[in-house]
Design a protein around this motif. Sequence first.
Motif, mmCIF file in Angstrom:
data_model
loop_
_atom_site.group_PDB
_atom_site.id
_atom_site.type_symbol
_atom_site.label_atom_id
_atom_site.label_comp_id
_atom_site.label_asym_id
_atom_site.label_seq_id
_atom_site.Cartn_x
_atom_site.Cartn_y
_atom_site.Cartn_z
ATOM 1 N N LEU A 124 25.998 65.312 -32.082
ATOM 2 C CA LEU A 124 26.812 64.992 -31.158
ATOM 3 C C LEU A 124 26.467 63.326 -30.387
ATOM 4 N N GLN A 125 27.437 62.669 -30.145
ATOM 5 C CA GLN A 125 27.400 61.613 -29.257
ATOM 6 C C GLN A 125 26.787 61.894 -27.714
ATOM 7 N N ALA A 126 25.911 60.939 -27.335
ATOM 8 C CA ALA A 126 25.827 61.216 -25.792
ATOM 9 C C ALA A 126 27.120 61.135 -24.979
ATOM 10 N N PRO A 127 27.184 61.792 -24.017
ATOM 11 C CA PRO A 127 28.384 61.813 -23.244
ATOM 12 C C PRO A 127 28.521 60.317 -22.326
ATOM 13 N N ILE A 128 29.652 60.237 -22.195
ATOM 14 C CA ILE A 128 29.955 58.638 -21.541
ATOM 15 C C ILE A 128 29.915 58.888 -20.096
ATOM 16 N N PRO A 129 29.105 57.761 -19.384
ATOM 17 C CA PRO A 129 29.068 58.094 -18.005
ATOM 18 C C PRO A 129 30.349 58.068 -17.279
ATOM 19 N N GLY A 130 30.712 58.630 -16.473
ATOM 20 C CA GLY A 130 31.873 58.846 -15.681
ATOM 21 C C GLY A 130 32.776 59.980 -16.096
ATOM 22 N N GLN A 131 32.348 60.636 -17.028
ATOM 23 C CA GLN A 131 33.293 61.679 -17.643
ATOM 24 C C GLN A 131 33.402 62.868 -16.473
ATOM 25 N N PRO A 132 34.653 63.393 -16.393
ATOM 26 C CA PRO A 132 34.640 64.523 -15.248
ATOM 27 C C PRO A 132 33.917 65.560 -15.555
ATOM 28 N N GLY A 133 33.482 66.150 -14.399
ATOM 29 C CA GLY A 133 32.655 67.520 -14.482
ATOM 30 C C GLY A 133 31.228 67.138 -14.422
ATOM 31 N N PRO A 134 30.455 68.097 -14.077
ATOM 32 C CA PRO A 134 29.009 67.812 -14.075
ATOM 33 C C PRO A 134 28.356 68.123 -15.380
ATOM 34 N N GLN A 135 27.178 67.489 -15.458
ATOM 35 C CA GLN A 135 26.560 67.788 -16.830
ATOM 36 C C GLN A 135 25.329 68.022 -16.531
ATOM 37 N N LEU A 136 24.888 69.031 -17.334
ATOM 38 C CA LEU A 136 23.231 69.632 -17.282
ATOM 39 C C LEU A 136 22.291 68.371 -17.596
ATOM 40 N N ASP A 137 21.136 68.295 -16.915
ATOM 41 C CA ASP A 137 20.087 67.481 -17.273
ATOM 42 C C ASP A 137 19.446 68.117 -18.442
ATOM 43 N N PRO A 138 19.265 67.580 -19.641
ATOM 44 C CA PRO A 138 18.167 68.273 -20.770
ATOM 45 C C PRO A 138 17.101 68.644 -20.184
#
Length: 117
Positions: A72-86
């Motif tokens: 998968l591609q890395a998420p784009i900054p500013g996408q809605p919702g929190p993202q977990l830190d790997p």
Amino acid sequence: MNVTVRGHQGILIVMRFLRMTGPFCRNCGVALCREMTGSTLWQGWWSPFSLFLFTPFTLIWNLVVRIKLNKLQAPIPGQPGPQLDPGTPLYRRPAVLGALIPVLWFLFVTYRSMSGA
């Protein structure tokens, strides 16, 4: 991507099977996979069936899931919702020392059989 990340805990006679299914972005999926695989490495070996069957299956399953997540591609900054830190890679976490448990068990059994005890 919809994936299922698995975990396993062997508790002498009883076993506990864990899983989380859902559509995960790359960061969230990798974070979850690292966490559950690390827990399995540390807690998964402590029953006979877990040692030979369930923990190795769970680790292989999570390896396949991790390969899918890496595509998968890395998420784009500013996408809605929190993202977990790997977080840190699995091989740099203390839980990876749990992989020594089956090795030490095998060496112990081999030593005992060779010493005639």
